[in-house]
Enzyme design. Structure first.
Site, PDB file in Angstrom:
ATOM      1  N   CYS A  59     -10.755   3.760  -1.113  1.00 22.65           N
ATOM      2  CA  CYS A  59      -9.380   4.035  -0.703  1.00 22.65           C
ATOM      3  C   CYS A  59      -9.219   3.336   0.633  1.00 22.65           C
ATOM      4  O   CYS A  59     -10.064   3.484   1.526  1.00 22.65           O
ATOM      5  CB  CYS A  59      -9.150   5.548  -0.556  1.00 22.65           C
ATOM      6  SG  CYS A  59      -7.537   5.942   0.173  1.00 22.65           S
ATOM      7  N   HIS A  71      -7.485   3.879   3.044  1.00 17.81           N
ATOM      8  CA  HIS A  71      -7.339   4.746   4.216  1.00 17.81           C
ATOM      9  C   HIS A  71      -8.696   5.141   4.814  1.00 17.81           C
ATOM     10  O   HIS A  71      -8.771   5.479   6.000  1.00 17.81           O
ATOM     11  CB  HIS A  71      -6.621   6.049   3.837  1.00 17.81           C
ATOM     12  CG  HIS A  71      -5.156   5.897   3.604  1.00 17.81           C
ATOM     13  ND1 HIS A  71      -4.648   5.323   2.466  1.00 17.81           N
ATOM     14  CD2 HIS A  71      -4.085   6.253   4.363  1.00 17.81           C
ATOM     15  CE1 HIS A  71      -3.320   5.341   2.530  1.00 17.81           C
ATOM     16  NE2 HIS A  71      -2.956   5.885   3.666  1.00 17.81           N
ATOM     17  N   CYS A 112      -4.199  -1.098  -2.269  1.00 20.01           N
ATOM     18  CA  CYS A 112      -4.200   0.351  -2.495  1.00 20.01           C
ATOM     19  C   CYS A 112      -5.006   0.574  -3.770  1.00 20.01           C
ATOM     20  O   CYS A 112      -4.704  -0.018  -4.809  1.00 20.01           O
ATOM     21  CB  CYS A 112      -2.757   0.811  -2.666  1.00 20.01           C
ATOM     22  SG  CYS A 112      -2.587   2.513  -3.252  1.00 20.01           S
ATOM     23  N   GLU A 125      -2.956   9.730   7.424  1.00 15.46           N
ATOM     24  CA  GLU A 125      -1.516   9.470   7.567  1.00 15.46           C
ATOM     25  C   GLU A 125      -0.887  10.326   8.658  1.00 15.46           C
ATOM     26  O   GLU A 125       0.134   9.964   9.218  1.00 15.46           O
ATOM     27  CB  GLU A 125      -0.790   9.679   6.228  1.00 15.46           C
ATOM     28  CG  GLU A 125      -1.098   8.610   5.177  1.00 15.46           C
ATOM     29  CD  GLU A 125      -0.372   7.264   5.411  1.00 15.46           C
ATOM     30  OE1 GLU A 125       0.680   7.247   6.066  1.00 15.46           O
ATOM     31  OE2 GLU A 125      -0.893   6.229   4.934  1.00 15.46           O
ATOM     32  N   ASP A 164       0.862  -1.189   0.000  1.00 11.78           N
ATOM     33  CA  ASP A 164       0.000   0.000   0.000  1.00 11.78           C
ATOM     34  C   ASP A 164       0.893   1.231   0.000  1.00 11.78           C
ATOM     35  O   ASP A 164       2.073   1.159   0.350  1.00 11.78           O
ATOM     36  CB  ASP A 164      -0.903   0.010   1.243  1.00 11.78           C
ATOM     37  CG  ASP A 164      -1.805   1.244   1.278  1.00 11.78           C
ATOM     38  OD1 ASP A 164      -2.386   1.580   0.225  1.00 11.78           O
ATOM     39  OD2 ASP A 164      -1.902   1.892   2.341  1.00 11.78           O
ATOM     40  N   SER A 165       0.297   2.359  -0.339  1.00 13.83           N
ATOM     41  CA  SER A 165       1.051   3.609  -0.324  1.00 13.83           C
ATOM     42  C   SER A 165       1.390   4.050   1.101  1.00 13.83           C
ATOM     43  O   SER A 165       2.240   4.915   1.279  1.00 13.83           O
ATOM     44  CB  SER A 165       0.228   4.710  -1.002  1.00 13.83           C
ATOM     45  OG  SER A 165      -0.969   4.918  -0.287  1.00 13.83           O
TER      46      SER A 165
END
Lengths: 275, 275
Positions: free
Chosen positions: A185, A187, A73, A152, A10-11
Site C-alpha cells: 500500500c 501509504h 495505489c 491520511e 492514488d486514493s
C-alpha cells in the site's frame, strides 16, 4: 523523446511515495498527481466502485495529455489495472508487479510477507503475482485496515501509530524465516520506521511504490517516451479532491518540498461511458 | 502467455551472471545461452566487428525461435543494441540502461563510478545513459582491460587477480564521495569480492547483468510473453563457440549447477545480409 507529463493517481497521499522517487530518478519528467483524498480510503470499498473511481481519476489526467499513467495505489491496481491498460493507448503501470518483482529479487528464504488494505489482500493480487513467477514461493498475507487512516490523518509520528503497528503486525512476527515484507500500500512507507522496528532489521521492506519507478523508466526508454533535459520544464502539478491545504502539509512534510503547487480537483460523473 | 525460450548472448561466460539471476527470479522460463568464447574478449575489438559478431550470435538463437533476446554483454550492448532492436520484431534487451537505472536509484551522493572494457568505456554509453536521465550526476569511468582475461582463464580466485584488481582500481579510490560503482561488464561479478574489498563497504556495487533481469521481467509482463509454470519445461541450453568442457567447468563452479548441458556451437559467415 516525448516531453509530455506522466500522470499518477492514488486514493490519497500515498502515491506521493512513488512521485518522490520519480522526482529523484527521473528529474527531466513533468509529473502530474491526483489524490482522491475526499473518497479515501479505497481499501474497504467494493471492487466495482474502486474501478469507477479509478476511471474518473484517469479521465481527469487524460485531459491533461499525459503520455503514461501510473496507478500508484495498490487497491486500484488490484481491481482496475487490467481493464484500464486494455482500453487506453498510452502505457499504464500498476504497483503490484513491480513490488512482487523486487521481493522475488530480494528474498533468500523464499518466504515473503505482504501487508495491504482489505481490498488488496482480499484480491490475492500479490500472492497470485508472486506465485505466477515463482510457484514454490511461500506468501503470508495480512490486511492492515487501520494503517491508511493513521497516515491520511497525519498521525504517523504519534504513539497511537506505534501501538497500532505493533498490534497489527503480531501475526507476521511468528514467521521466523520470513526475510522480505512487501509494503503493499503506497501509504505504508510513511510508517516504515515503525514497521521496520517491529519486524526487525533482518526483514527487508519492499516499497512497492518506489519500485514502480523502475518499471516506468523501462517503459519510457522502451517506447522512446523519455523527456529531454530542458530549462523551461513545466512545474510538477498536484491535485486533490479533498483539502488542498491538508494535502500540501503532508506533501511538504514528506517530499520535503516547500513550494509545490496543490489545487483542488472536482471529479466524478460516469465518464467511463465516453471511451 | 508464451512458452518460448529467452535467448542470451555474450562474448564469453560473463553473461552467465544474468542467467543465474534469471533462473532464480524467472524459473518458469526456458533459457538458451550462447557465449562466443572463441572470439572473447570483445572489449578491444573495433565496433564494426563487435556489431558483426553480435548479429552472428543473434542469428544462431533466432533459429531456435526465441521470444526475447538479451544482449548480456556490455561491449555488444554499447555498439549493437540500437541496430538489433530496430531490426528484430521480438523485444531486445541490453545491460547498460538497467545498470544505469539501478545506480541512479542507489546513489545518495550523485557520484557514480563505472568500470568496463575498453570498448564500453570508450563508447561513453554508461556516462551518456546516466546523464540523459539525471543531467547533474557526476560519472567517473575507468577501463579495466585486464579483468576479462582473468575471468575467462578461471584465474579469478588467484592472488594475481587480487593484485590486478587492486592496481587497476586505484584511480577510483581517490574519489571519496563516490558511493556507487557499476560493474559495467558481465564478467566482473566473478571478481566482486575482490572489487568490494578494494573499494570498501561504503560503495554499493551494481551488477548490471543481474539488474537486467528486472527489465526482462517488466517486458515479459508488459507484452504478455511470460511462460506458464509447466512440468515438462525443456531444459535450459548452453552453447559456446569455444571449449564446451572449459565453459562447463566455469558454469558449474559459478552457477552451482552440476548438470547443465553445454554444446559447442559453430557461428559466423555474414548472415547479416539475410535480414
Amino acid at each position: 523523446m516525448n516531453n509530455g507529463a506522466i500522470g499518477f493517481i492514488d486514493s490519497g497521499v500515498g502515491g506521493l511515495t512513488v512521485v518522490k522517487e520519480a522526482m529523484r530518478q527521473l528529474p527531466n519528467e513533468q509529473l502530474i498527481y491526483l489524490g482522491d483524498t475526499a473518497r479515501c480510503p479505497y481499501g474497504p470499498r467494493p471492487a466495482d466502485q474502486v474501478v469507477q473511481f479509478t476511471w474518473e481519476m484517469s479521465f481527469f489526467l487524460l485531459k491533461k495529455n499525459i503520455k503514461m499513467l501510473v496507478i500508484a495505489c495498490n487497491t486500484a491496481t488490484a481491481v482496475a489495472l487490467e481493464e484500464i491498460r486494455e482500453k487506453l493507448d498510452i502505457p499504464v503501470v500498476g504497483v503490484i508487479m513491480p513490488g512482487s518483482r523486487a521481493a522475488l529479487k530480494a528474498t533468500k528464504s523464499n518466504q515473503i510477507g505482504v501487508i495491504g488494505t482489505l481490498g488488496t489482500i482480499k484480491s490475492s493480487s500479490y500472492k497470485n503475482a508472486l506465485k505466477s513467477k515463482v510457484p514454490s514461493i511461500e506468501v503470508q498475507s495480512l490486511a492492515c485496515p487501520k494503517f491508511v487512516p493513521i497516515v491520511e490523518s497525519s498521525e504517523y509520528h504519534s504513539s497511537v501509530a506505534k501501538k497500532v503497528v505493533s498490534e497489527t503486525l503480531r501475526p507476521l512476527k511468528t514467521r521466523a524465516s520470513l526475510d522480505t515484507l512487501i509494503l503493499g500500500c503506497t501509504h505504508y512507507p510513511l510508517l516504515r520506521p515503525l514497521i521496520q522496528n517491529e519486524m526487525g532489521s533482518q526483514v527487508k521492506l519492499i516499497d512497492s511504490g518506489a519500485e514502480t519507478v523502475s518499471e516506468v523508466s523501462v517503459l519510457l526508454d522502451y517506447f522512446n517516451l523519455a523527456a529531454q533535459p530542458r530549462k523551461n520544464k513545466p512545474a510538477n502539478a498536484f491535485y486533490t479532491t479533498g483539502s488542498a491545504a491538508m494535502f500540501k502539509e503532508i506533501a511538504n512534510d514528506w517530499l520535503e518540498l516547500e513550494t509545490i503547487n496543490v489545487e483542488h480537483a472536482k471529479i466524478g460523473g460516469n465518464e467511463r461511458d465516453q471511451t
